[in-house]
Design a protein around this motif. Sequence first.
Motif, PDB file in Angstrom:
ATOM      1  N   SER A   2      -1.134  -2.874   2.593  1.00  0.00           N
ATOM      2  CA  SER A   2      -1.872  -2.582   3.812  1.00  0.00           C
ATOM      3  C   SER A   2      -1.920  -3.858   4.650  1.00  0.00           C
ATOM      4  O   SER A   2      -2.152  -4.944   4.125  1.00  0.00           O
ATOM      5  CB  SER A   2      -3.280  -2.122   3.439  1.00  0.00           C
ATOM      6  N   LEU A   4      -3.051  -6.103   8.281  1.00  0.00           N
ATOM      7  CA  LEU A   4      -3.961  -6.303   9.396  1.00  0.00           C
ATOM      8  C   LEU A   4      -3.442  -7.470  10.213  1.00  0.00           C
ATOM      9  O   LEU A   4      -3.167  -8.544   9.674  1.00  0.00           O
ATOM     10  CB  LEU A   4      -5.376  -6.609   8.898  1.00  0.00           C
ATOM     11  N   PHE A  61      -2.763  -6.905   2.375  1.00  0.00           N
ATOM     12  CA  PHE A  61      -3.686  -6.470   1.332  1.00  0.00           C
ATOM     13  C   PHE A  61      -2.959  -5.541   0.360  1.00  0.00           C
ATOM     14  O   PHE A  61      -1.960  -4.911   0.720  1.00  0.00           O
ATOM     15  CB  PHE A  61      -4.863  -5.702   1.944  1.00  0.00           C
ATOM     16  N   ARG A  67      -8.392  -3.698   2.767  1.00  0.00           N
ATOM     17  CA  ARG A  67      -8.331  -4.003   4.201  1.00  0.00           C
ATOM     18  C   ARG A  67      -9.585  -3.527   4.905  1.00  0.00           C
ATOM     19  O   ARG A  67     -10.175  -4.245   5.712  1.00  0.00           O
ATOM     20  CB  ARG A  67      -7.086  -3.358   4.833  1.00  0.00           C
TER      21      ARG A  67
END
Length: 104
Positions: A2, A4, A61, A67
């Motif tokens: 994941s 960001l 992540f 996340r």
Amino acid sequence: MSLLSLTFHCTKNNLEEWENYMNDTLVLMTENLMDVNQYILSEVHSDYIDEGKNYNLLLIFENDAFREDFVKSELENIAERIEMKFGQEVMIFNTLLNPRKSRM
């Protein structure tokens, strides 16, 4: 996995102070994040931005839950610290990236 993406926009007036903060404090904070597997801190080159400079922190992540926890707690803490030090001179834009395919 994941992802960001955090983009930091700094005005021209505070570039030197922001770069020092980023290289020391932000990197140390990032290194100490338990749920972040990997990260990339980048200077963003853009032909369209004259009034300052952008930097990007890509956080990787293990899963969406880590996340989401980061966004709800750690990101707020980081944003508060930056706002206390720089006020409106550094803006933070977060983007949730949801990979469809990857070769990482």
